[in-house]
Enzyme design. Structure first.
Site, mmCIF file in Angstrom:
data_model
loop_
_atom_site.group_PDB
_atom_site.id
_atom_site.type_symbol
_atom_site.label_atom_id
_atom_site.label_comp_id
_atom_site.label_asym_id
_atom_site.label_seq_id
_atom_site.Cartn_x
_atom_site.Cartn_y
_atom_site.Cartn_z
ATOM 1 N N GLU A 1 88.393 21.486 7.708
ATOM 2 C CA GLU A 1 87.250 21.031 8.518
ATOM 3 C C GLU A 1 86.550 19.896 7.789
ATOM 4 O O GLU A 1 86.693 19.763 6.582
ATOM 5 C CB GLU A 1 86.204 22.162 8.651
ATOM 6 N N LYS B 1 83.427 18.360 5.953
ATOM 7 C CA LYS B 1 82.250 18.869 5.258
ATOM 8 C C LYS B 1 81.089 17.967 5.660
ATOM 9 O O LYS B 1 81.018 16.800 5.277
ATOM 10 C CB LYS B 1 82.470 18.826 3.741
ATOM 11 N N CYS C 1 50.717 0.776 -21.673
ATOM 12 C CA CYS C 1 51.358 -0.207 -20.788
ATOM 13 C C CYS C 1 51.228 0.287 -19.342
ATOM 14 O O CYS C 1 51.493 1.455 -19.058
ATOM 15 C CB CYS C 1 52.828 -0.330 -21.189
#
Ligand code: IVH
Length: 677
Positions: free
Chosen positions: A114, A116, A434
């Site tokens: 199948e 996914k 900073c």
């Protein structure tokens, strides 16, 4: 009420459900949208005149009106497993060989292959033919109640088709499926969000996962979610094959992906994987591989599971999608700990579900190794949820004038001279004040994985830092003193500020380990923070800890220890912790009943265990009960809610009968709290 009216309502419900099925499941509409809306309107009118006609499975009840504040945690009856990933043909043949070995058979094994689907997994409970609960995957044993949201998916039957009530094996069962969003719908949703100034979703999977958790079902109903289901689980169902399971699901009115293919042996399964991979570009939705499942259910049972994955199924991952684009420039990003990371600014391209305009280049070594330069045409790729990366340079397209990339000497944010520790590949900005580091620390602190302050994202933090409202983490908790000013900031408004302040307030209830992680101590990730919180239980004990004690905590190495010591040796960090304590954040891990909301069924329910359980150890049973919000006590009293009785129980059984405490055998217990893994 007149029988005729009851019949009319029943007939309308049936007719509407039938049209939903034709439109959303089969994609073969039989009437126009207008005619469909008229049927719904007619039913709505009847129901408003005769509210007694309203049933939860009525098509008019798909969209609830109430907000769902605290959603419940509930156990899955059967654990929700994950799949092991494989990437090569050899690994697929090896999977087949091992299955044959375990089954002791040399004959061919049949497989079903199948797609996914790349979305969010859900577990649906149907009882007496009707959808009663929908749960998210959660940790695989316990999920979150998302019924109100999943009910809005018109491709999901609220009531089974072809169900008469006599089919014993269908009285109660779970269905597993994947909720997803089509790529075109996802793009449209993001365009709308961009226009509204809302945060964009990274890809269709994130959009889906974010949507199914929303509190407002009306918003969910407006999002284009769809579902494919792939498994029906029931104790009483006696099917021989997975293939029959898929056919049964279709008969019951579920939407099953068309890709499923029955294969006689592993060679056919391999060919099917190749075919599905070749066909994937034509799909309207994202898939990230094929799932190869042993078809025979008796074989599946025999093969069983290892840890959290079945031995009878694997995910064969497709190659990451690649594309080419141009590097417009290379910028250097300063992280919250001062590390500089080079980022490729790309000519935007659409790839695997999202538009990509940046890719990380990791560090200077990586740039040199791949010889990546501004102006280059490069291959980029994206696999699953990883950040896009630059794979290689198309050298034939490089301009003659191009030069190797130079690294900066100064911080691009604050201008400080960068330092480059020996034996390290990275450059650092040494200035902890900073602005980029300040923003980074605040973003990390407020992020979903840390304090989860909804609404306090990159853009708002940027704005608040620029306007001087935020500098240190503790400033978040005094934002409420600026409430009126904040409301007056252009485009924010009262409602969003109130929501933000409420989210900040709510974050105070985060447990200690989350707070510890949120501080952003270098090398202290979520897992390490949890270990530290468990071991020390209190920030003051952690601050006082010597290097030796830190090293003694399982999985905490010397690098982490010295980072922790350095962090707490800085006075400003200790002052920050004091301020956060004063604001009411948790810096100790007192054991609360749990984080489960008080309206949860299990909340504070007292369990006593006696005898030996066959499928749980005591500790496992206790952990499960506590996770659901219940508690385990040692002695029986009238206040005990349940006595769980295993093999060879003690005197407690008689006492429980006397006290009229509800008694659960192992099966009853499992029904209540779910099967063990
Ligand atoms: S079977 C024990 N089949 O992939 C069987 N899973 O890692 C486990 N998924 O989140 C699942 N499409 O929701 C199975 N056709 C499919 C699937 C599928 C998507 C998802 C699943 C889970 C993950 C498994």
């Amino acid at each position: 009420m007149h029988q005729e009216i009851i019949n009319k309502a029943e007939q309308l419900k049936k007719e509407i459900a039938e049209h939903e099925y034709k439109y959303y499941v089969l994609a073969e509409p039989a009437i126009s949208d207008y005619e469909f809306d008229m049927l719904v309107k007619e039913l709505e009118k009847l129901e408003s005149e005769y509210p007694a006609l309203i049933t939860p499975d009525s098509p008019t009840r798909r969209i609830g009106k109430d907000l769902i504040k605290d959603s419940k945690q509930l156990p899955h009856r059967y654990p929700m497993l994950s799949l092991s990933n494989i990437y090569t043909r050899e690994e697929l043949y090896e999977f087949d060989r091992r299955a044959k070995e375990l089954l002791g058979s040399s004959g061919d094994i049949e497989y079903v292959v199948e797609y996914k689907i790349d979305g969010a997994s859900v577990n649906l409970l149907y009882e007496a033919g009707k959808l009663t609960y929908a749960l998210s995957r959660g940790d695989g044993t316990i999920g979150e109640d998302i019924t109100h949201n999943i009910k809005t998916l018109r491709s999901l039957p609220l009531k089974l088709r072809n169900y008469t009530g006599k089919e014993d094996f269908l009285k109660s069962f779970e269905v597993r499926g994947e909720v997803y969003m089509e790529i075109a719908d996802f793009r449209k949703l993001n365009e709308e969000r961009e226009e509204a100034g809302e945060k964009l979703f990274a890809n269709p999977r994130n959009a889906t996962a974010g949507t199914i958790k929303l509190q407002n079902p009306a918003v969910v109903a407006g999002r284009p979610l769809k579902i494919f289901v792939y498994s029906l689980l029931s104790d009483t169902l006696k099917l021989q094959t997975h293939y029959e399971n898929l056919i049964l699901l279709k008969e019951l009115g579920f939407r099953v992906n068309r890709g499923y293919t029955l294969c006689r042996n592993i060679q056919e399964a391999m060919e099917t994987c190749d075919r599905l991979e070749a066909e994937r570009d034509a799909l309207a939705y994202e898939v990230d591989g094929a799932v190869v499942k042993v078809n025979s259910i008796p074989f599946q049972k025999e093969l069983g599971n290892i840890a959290k994955a079945p031995r009878w199924a694997v995910a064969y991952k497709f190659k990451a999608k690649q594309t080419t684009t141009k590097i417009l420039g290379i910028t250097w990003q300063v992280g919250r700990t001062g590390t500089l990371t080079p980022v490729a600014e790309l000519d935007p391209v659409f790839l695997a579900g999202s538009t990509i305009s940046r890719a990380t280049l990791h560090n200077l070594d990586e740039i040199r190794r791949k010889d990546i330069r501004t102006g280059d045409t490069v291959f980029i790729e994206k696999g699953g949820d990883v950040i896009p990366k630059v794979v290689s340079v198309v050298l034939s397209e490089r301009a003659d004038t191009s030069l190797p990339e130079a690294h900066p000497a100064n911080c691009p944010e604050c201008g400080s001279r960068l330092y480059h520790p020996e034996n390290e590949v990275s450059f650092y900005c040494p200035n902890s004040e900073c602005p980029a580091q300040i923003r980074g620390r605040l973003e990390h602190f407020a992020s979903r994985v840390a304090m989860d302050i909804e609404g306090l994202g990159e853009a708002l933090i940027d704005l608040f830092v620029t306007r001087g409202y935020l500098e240190h983490i503790q400033d978040i908790y005094s934002l409420q003193t600026h409430r009126d000013e904040l409301i007056r900031i252009d485009r924010l408004g009262k409602k969003s500020i109130e929501n933000l302040l409420a989210a900040i307030e709510k974050s105070k209830s985060n447990p200690f380990h989350k707070v510890l992680f949120a501080l952003g101590i270098r090398l202290v990730g979520a897992g390490v923070a949890k270990k530290l919180a468990e071991h020390f239980g209190d920030i003051d004990k952690l601050i006082a800890a010597e290097e030796e004690e830190l090293n003694s905590v399982f999985e905490i190495g010397p690098g982490i220890s010295s980072s922790i010591i350095r962090y707490f040796s800085e006075e400003k960090n200790r002052l920050m912790i004091e301020a956060l304590k004063a604001a009411g954040l948790n810096f100790t891990s007192v054991k609360k009943t749990s984080d489960v909301p008080a309206d949860n069924f299990f909340y504070n329910k007292a369990f006593v265990l006696t005898g030996t359980l066959s499928s749980f150890t005591r500790e496992e049973a206790k952990a499960r009960i506590e996770k659901l919000g219940g508690k385990v006590v040692s002695s029986l009293s009238k206040k005990t809610d349940y006595l769980v009785v295993g093999e060879s129980p003690g005197s407690k059984l008689a006492k429980a009968k006397e006290l009229k405490v509800e008694i659960l055998d192992e099966d009853g217990f499992i029904k209540l709290i779910g099967k063990p893994l």
